[in-house]
Design a protein around this motif. Structure first.
Motif, PDB file in Angstrom:
ATOM      1  N   ALA A  63     -84.665  50.130  19.841  1.00 55.01           N
ATOM      2  CA  ALA A  63     -85.777  49.461  20.534  1.00 55.01           C
ATOM      3  C   ALA A  63     -86.070  48.065  20.007  1.00 55.01           C
ATOM      4  O   ALA A  63     -86.867  47.347  20.580  1.00 55.01           O
ATOM      5  N   ARG A  64     -85.411  47.681  18.914  1.00 49.14           N
ATOM      6  CA  ARG A  64     -85.712  46.368  18.360  1.00 49.14           C
ATOM      7  C   ARG A  64     -85.063  45.241  19.153  1.00 49.14           C
ATOM      8  O   ARG A  64     -85.336  44.078  18.916  1.00 49.14           O
ATOM      9  N   GLY A  65     -84.185  45.563  20.090  1.00 48.19           N
ATOM     10  CA  GLY A  65     -83.555  44.530  20.898  1.00 48.19           C
ATOM     11  C   GLY A  65     -82.258  44.052  20.281  1.00 48.19           C
ATOM     12  O   GLY A  65     -81.684  44.700  19.419  1.00 48.19           O
ATOM     13  N   PRO A  66     -81.761  42.876  20.728  1.00 45.37           N
ATOM     14  CA  PRO A  66     -80.461  42.375  20.277  1.00 45.37           C
ATOM     15  C   PRO A  66     -80.414  42.144  18.766  1.00 45.37           C
ATOM     16  O   PRO A  66     -81.412  41.803  18.135  1.00 45.37           O
ATOM     17  N   VAL A  67     -79.211  42.298  18.207  1.00 45.16           N
ATOM     18  CA  VAL A  67     -79.002  42.039  16.783  1.00 45.16           C
ATOM     19  C   VAL A  67     -79.086  40.539  16.526  1.00 45.16           C
ATOM     20  O   VAL A  67     -78.582  39.730  17.312  1.00 45.16           O
ATOM     21  N   ARG A  68     -79.707  40.134  15.433  1.00 42.27           N
ATOM     22  CA  ARG A  68     -79.778  38.718  15.098  1.00 42.27           C
ATOM     23  C   ARG A  68     -78.390  38.195  14.735  1.00 42.27           C
ATOM     24  O   ARG A  68     -77.547  38.925  14.207  1.00 42.27           O
ATOM     25  N   ALA A  69     -78.180  36.917  14.966  1.00 46.40           N
ATOM     26  CA  ALA A  69     -76.901  36.297  14.622  1.00 46.40           C
ATOM     27  C   ALA A  69     -77.154  34.963  13.936  1.00 46.40           C
ATOM     28  O   ALA A  69     -78.121  34.256  14.246  1.00 46.40           O
ATOM     29  N   VAL A 100     -72.382  37.403  12.444  1.00 49.33           N
ATOM     30  CA  VAL A 100     -71.993  36.061  12.004  1.00 49.33           C
ATOM     31  C   VAL A 100     -71.064  35.454  13.050  1.00 49.33           C
ATOM     32  O   VAL A 100     -70.078  36.067  13.445  1.00 49.33           O
ATOM     33  N   VAL A 101     -71.389  34.252  13.489  1.00 57.26           N
ATOM     34  CA  VAL A 101     -70.562  33.506  14.440  1.00 57.26           C
ATOM     35  C   VAL A 101     -70.013  32.273  13.724  1.00 57.26           C
ATOM     36  O   VAL A 101     -70.774  31.458  13.204  1.00 57.26           O
ATOM     37  N   ALA A 121     -78.567  29.301  21.943  1.00 62.74           N
ATOM     38  CA  ALA A 121     -77.767  30.483  21.629  1.00 62.74           C
ATOM     39  C   ALA A 121     -78.595  31.561  20.928  1.00 62.74           C
ATOM     40  O   ALA A 121     -78.123  32.688  20.747  1.00 62.74           O
ATOM     41  N   GLY A 122     -79.819  31.216  20.522  1.00 65.68           N
ATOM     42  CA  GLY A 122     -80.691  32.190  19.876  1.00 65.68           C
ATOM     43  C   GLY A 122     -80.318  32.517  18.447  1.00 65.68           C
ATOM     44  O   GLY A 122     -80.634  33.601  17.949  1.00 65.68           O
ATOM     45  N   ARG A 123     -79.658  31.570  17.757  1.00 68.58           N
ATOM     46  CA  ARG A 123     -79.264  31.828  16.374  1.00 68.58           C
ATOM     47  C   ARG A 123     -80.481  31.847  15.445  1.00 68.58           C
ATOM     48  O   ARG A 123     -81.439  31.091  15.625  1.00 68.58           O
ATOM     49  N   ALA A 124     -80.394  32.695  14.429  1.00 72.13           N
ATOM     50  CA  ALA A 124     -81.472  32.761  13.448  1.00 72.13           C
ATOM     51  C   ALA A 124     -81.410  31.600  12.467  1.00 72.13           C
ATOM     52  O   ALA A 124     -82.389  31.294  11.790  1.00 72.13           O
ATOM     53  N   LEU A 314     -85.567  32.256   4.931  1.00 74.13           N
ATOM     54  CA  LEU A 314     -86.171  31.167   5.697  1.00 74.13           C
ATOM     55  C   LEU A 314     -86.476  31.609   7.124  1.00 74.13           C
ATOM     56  O   LEU A 314     -87.535  31.293   7.675  1.00 74.13           O
ATOM     57  N   ALA A 315     -85.544  32.346   7.736  1.00 76.62           N
ATOM     58  CA  ALA A 315     -85.742  32.809   9.108  1.00 76.62           C
ATOM     59  C   ALA A 315     -86.937  33.747   9.224  1.00 76.62           C
ATOM     60  O   ALA A 315     -87.594  33.811  10.271  1.00 76.62           O
ATOM     61  N   ASP A 316     -87.219  34.475   8.137  1.00 74.75           N
ATOM     62  CA  ASP A 316     -88.352  35.400   8.130  1.00 74.75           C
ATOM     63  C   ASP A 316     -89.640  34.744   7.658  1.00 74.75           C
ATOM     64  O   ASP A 316     -90.661  35.420   7.460  1.00 74.75           O
ATOM     65  N   GLY A 317     -89.597  33.426   7.438  1.00 68.24           N
ATOM     66  CA  GLY A 317     -90.802  32.695   7.052  1.00 68.24           C
ATOM     67  C   GLY A 317     -91.185  32.839   5.600  1.00 68.24           C
ATOM     68  O   GLY A 317     -92.321  32.533   5.220  1.00 68.24           O
ATOM     69  N   GLU A 318     -90.258  33.278   4.751  1.00 70.87           N
ATOM     70  CA  GLU A 318     -90.558  33.460   3.329  1.00 70.87           C
ATOM     71  C   GLU A 318     -90.402  32.141   2.575  1.00 70.87           C
ATOM     72  O   GLU A 318     -89.621  31.266   2.962  1.00 70.87           O
ATOM     73  N   GLN A 319     -91.115  32.029   1.474  1.00 69.99           N
ATOM     74  CA  GLN A 319     -91.030  30.859   0.615  1.00 69.99           C
ATOM     75  C   GLN A 319     -89.904  31.044  -0.404  1.00 69.99           C
ATOM     76  O   GLN A 319     -89.751  32.127  -0.973  1.00 69.99           O
ATOM     77  N   LEU A 320     -89.130  29.993  -0.632  1.00 68.81           N
ATOM     78  CA  LEU A 320     -88.037  30.061  -1.605  1.00 68.81           C
ATOM     79  C   LEU A 320     -88.551  29.681  -2.985  1.00 68.81           C
ATOM     80  O   LEU A 320     -89.393  28.791  -3.126  1.00 68.81           O
ATOM     81  N   THR A 321     -88.035  30.352  -3.994  1.00 72.47           N
ATOM     82  CA  THR A 321     -88.400  29.998  -5.371  1.00 72.47           C
ATOM     83  C   THR A 321     -87.696  28.724  -5.820  1.00 72.47           C
ATOM     84  O   THR A 321     -88.167  28.016  -6.700  1.00 72.47           O
ATOM     85  N   SER A 322     -86.544  28.419  -5.217  1.00 76.81           N
ATOM     86  CA  SER A 322     -85.812  27.187  -5.534  1.00 76.81           C
ATOM     87  C   SER A 322     -85.015  26.760  -4.313  1.00 76.81           C
ATOM     88  O   SER A 322     -84.468  27.588  -3.587  1.00 76.81           O
ATOM     89  N   HIS A 323     -84.941  25.446  -4.077  1.00 72.57           N
ATOM     90  CA  HIS A 323     -84.155  24.925  -2.965  1.00 72.57           C
ATOM     91  C   HIS A 323     -82.731  24.577  -3.386  1.00 72.57           C
ATOM     92  O   HIS A 323     -81.931  24.143  -2.555  1.00 72.57           O
ATOM     93  N   ARG A 324     -82.417  24.736  -4.646  1.00 75.16           N
ATOM     94  CA  ARG A 324     -81.056  24.502  -5.124  1.00 75.16           C
ATOM     95  C   ARG A 324     -80.655  25.658  -6.032  1.00 75.16           C
ATOM     96  O   ARG A 324     -81.314  25.937  -7.026  1.00 75.16           O
TER      97      ARG A 324
END
Length: 343
Positions: A63-69, A100-101, A121-124, A314-324
């Motif tokens: 029921a969750r719909g299409p798989v994320r890509a 993965v595409v 294309a609806g990519r995450a 990032l796609a889930d809106g979470e904050q990263l502890t480091s960008h590198r």
């Protein structure tokens, strides 16, 4: 047909659940490829589904719909490292239930058409490998809400763009220090493209190692070029023709190192008796070359996994502890290095 003892008359989800001792919902999760089922339970349910010939109805999606890509984008698919990075990304994506595409970086320095295509294309999100990512491209992707994670970018990215790589500076330093400890003092380096951040870091590591050993770098021994066999071969030919040729060469990658070894062979030099060679990457060919190559190992699969996990955060809106994020390199000593002649 007589009923097999212990086998339900119809292979229904309820019948399989009764045999497995789990809920119908759990069996449904297994059928639909959900990842939130314990490994032992999944194996037991899958075995029963196969044994009783269960055929899923409909299209098999829950029921969750299409798989994320997500898109995994390369500047070109010519480097053996790309396969190892892809393996890490795909394995991590499979565990997360994400497709993965694979694509090639488009010729779109502005980024408007590129970001529009990815959005439609609806990519995450996009994982971009060894490519340049400009500020304008970043602005278009950010405006479209499409996260991007870079792996070994050719240019220094904006601080806001996450990037994953290896410890290139320590790797270049370890390669050079290994040769210094063997007794080499005239050590050349063939670095990668000057504009590539990983090349600059490895070159700085080489220079730092010489400085720590009290060796003044000789500008004539410092060469740059593309990460190819041809560059290694051509630059090594020039180095070996010098009045005072180097006794050792640090190459920017394994491809260059193989070119150096071939240039030595053509000139009648033996590796490592006459000249030592160190590569960078530890590709599959490094362990089977003649001689087996001393090189700096990059954890390509782990880099791919880290990039996928970062992108999903990032796609889930979470904050990263480091960008590198930099994963550790490791010097792998094989048979292409030895003390210099006469030592």
């Amino acid at each position: 047909m007589p009923q097999v003892p212990g086998r339900p008359s119809r292979a229904t989800l309820t019948a399989i659940a009764d045999l497995a001792g789990v809920s119908v919902a759990t069996v449904s999760k297994v059928v639909n490829g959900r990842s939130d089922v314990a490994a032992a339970t999944r194996a037991r349910v899958e075995q029963l589904l196969v044994a009783h010939g269960y055929i899923a109805r409909g299209q098999g999606r829950d029921a969750r719909g299409p798989v994320r890509a997500v898109e995994l984008t390369f500047d070109a698919l010519v480097n053996p490292n790309d396969l190892m990075i892809t393996d890490g990304v795909v394995q991590a994506a499979a565990e997360a239930g994400v497709d993965v595409v694979m694509t090639i970086t488009p010729r779109d320095p502005l980024g408007a058409a590129w970001s529009r295509r990815v959005t439609q294309a609806g990519r995450a999100g996009v994982i971009l490998v060894t490519s340049e990512f400009t500020q304008q491209q970043h602005a278009h992707f950010a405006g479209a809400g499409i996260p991007v994670v870079l792996i070994d970018p050719m240019n220094t990215p904006d601080e806001e763009v996450p990037s994953i790589g290896a410890t290139n500076f320590p790797g270049g330093m370890a390669a050079t220090e290994h040769l210094v400890k063997l007794g080499h003092r005239r050590i050349a380096v063939i670095a990668g493209p000057p504009e590539a951040t990983c090349s600059a870091a490895r070159l700085h590591g080489y220079q730092a190692a010489l400085g720590r050993a009290g060796i003044t770098p000789d500008p004539v021994l410092i060469r740059t070029g593309s990460f190819t066999f041809k560059t290694g071969y051509q630059q090594a030919q020039e180095l070996f023709a010098l009045p005072e040729p180097p006794t050792a060469v640090v190459a920017g990658n394994d491809g260059q190192a193989f070119g150096v070894i071939e240039a030595a062979r053509v000139r009648g030099l033996r590796v490592p008796q006459d000249v030592s060679v160190v590569g960078f990457d530890d590709t599959d060919a490094a362990g089977t070359s003649a001689p087996p190559l001393t090189t700096v190992r990059q954890p390509f699969a782990a880099i791919g996994r880290a990039a996928l996990h970062t992108l999903l955060q990032l796609a889930d809106g979470e904050q990263l502890t480091s960008h590198r994020v930099e994963l550790a390199t490791q010097l792998v000593v094989r048979e292409s290095t030895a003390p210099p002649p006469g030592l």
